[in-house]
Design a protein around this motif. Structure first.
Motif: not given
Length: 284
Positions: A15-18, A41-50, A78-84
């Motif tokens: 799904g989507h990550v905003e 503050r900012w972060f990758p979220g949205g229905g798929g992101g959370v 992309e950078a924040a997701l990769a850090a997971s």
């Protein structure tokens, strides 16, 4: 993994990550007014992101199937997701990445402004869709019916009720459809699906929730009061969904999985950034 131990669960989020910018406001602005976000503050979220972040806070091997734009917001996401540490499978779009502005009022409720259309992965994208056949579970919050057909190859398919149109067009049978009873986009019943899912799970906030199956409707309890103390409701439903997928994949019966997932949804109410308030997942 120690000798003789079982391999970790493999779970996919599709799904989507905003790119989310979230902050507090005294009130949602009326026509002509200006609202200033406090402590943004900012972060990758949205229905798929959370849901992804919730699953990443557990022992499962998590795979995210998503789409990214070609601007600074996409690169940040992309950078924040990769850090997971999870596996990220991202299609590329020659357009700006979707941004959301989330305003949180003093009562903790959130109002969301979506800038652009969410970017979803599609079955035509060159992503490792065959991997889904080796997944213990897939959580679907995208839009493409063909991608949903690919997700059906997972042992367990859980779908957000927001994607009911995609489910109907796909013709596949979901194991569980999950949503909120108070959200008009999500409230539904088995009779609303030409191919009825195994269950429809609807949360009802502090009242717990209900599970509808062909055998009837049962309720699951509300979690203990998380001590909200000025927290935000943003991400509570998606955290519940992510936790529900994990506990079902781990083998819990649906009512027990819902009760456990409720604690994860409620935990988000303690903070502002859902990633900071989410509780880790642990094998049942």
């Amino acid at each position: 993994m120690s000798p003789g131990s079982a391999p970790p669960l493999r779970i996919a989020v599709i799904g989507h990550v905003e790119h989310i910018t979230l902050g507090r406001v005294p009130a949602v602005p009326r026509p002509g007014e200006i609202a200033h976000l406090e402590a943004p503050r900012w972060f990758p979220g949205g229905g798929g992101g959370v849901a992804f972040w919730q699953l990443a806070r557990g022992p499962a091997e998590v795979h995210l199937f998503t789409a990214l734009g070609d601007d600074e917001a996409a690169r940040d996401v992309e950078a924040a997701l990769a850090a997971s540490g999870a596996r990220i499978h991202a299609a590329r779009r020659a357009e700006r990445h979707t941004r959301d502005v989330v305003m949180v009022t003093p009562d903790g409720e959130r109002t969301i402004v979506v800038v652009g259309e969410p970017l979803h992965p599609r079955a035509a994208d060159p992503l490792p869709w065959d991997l889904l056949g080796a997944c213990d579970a897939a959580y679907f919050t995208a839009q493409d019916p063909d991608a949903l057909r690919a997700a059906r190859a997972a042992r367990l398919l859980v779908l957000t009720a927001r994607r009911r149109p995609a489910l109907i067009r796909s013709g596949v049978r979901a194991d569980v459809v999950v949503g909120s009873a108070v959200d008009p986009r999500e409230a539904s019943a088995l009779a609303d699906y030409p191919v009825a899912p195994g269950a429809v799970v609807l949360t009802e906030g502090s009242q717990g929730g209900r599970i509808e199956t062909a055998g009837g409707t049962v309720r699951f309890p509300a979690p203990p009061d998380p001590g909200r103390a000025g927290g935000a409701a943003y991400g509570a439903g998606d955290s519940f969904a992510g936790a529900l997928v994990y506990y079902l994949a781990a083998g819990l019966p649906l009512p027990d999985a819902c009760a456990r997932a409720g604690r994860h949804g409620a935990a988000v109410l303690r903070g502002t950034d859902p990633r900071e308030a989410q509780e880790p997942l642990a094998p049942p």
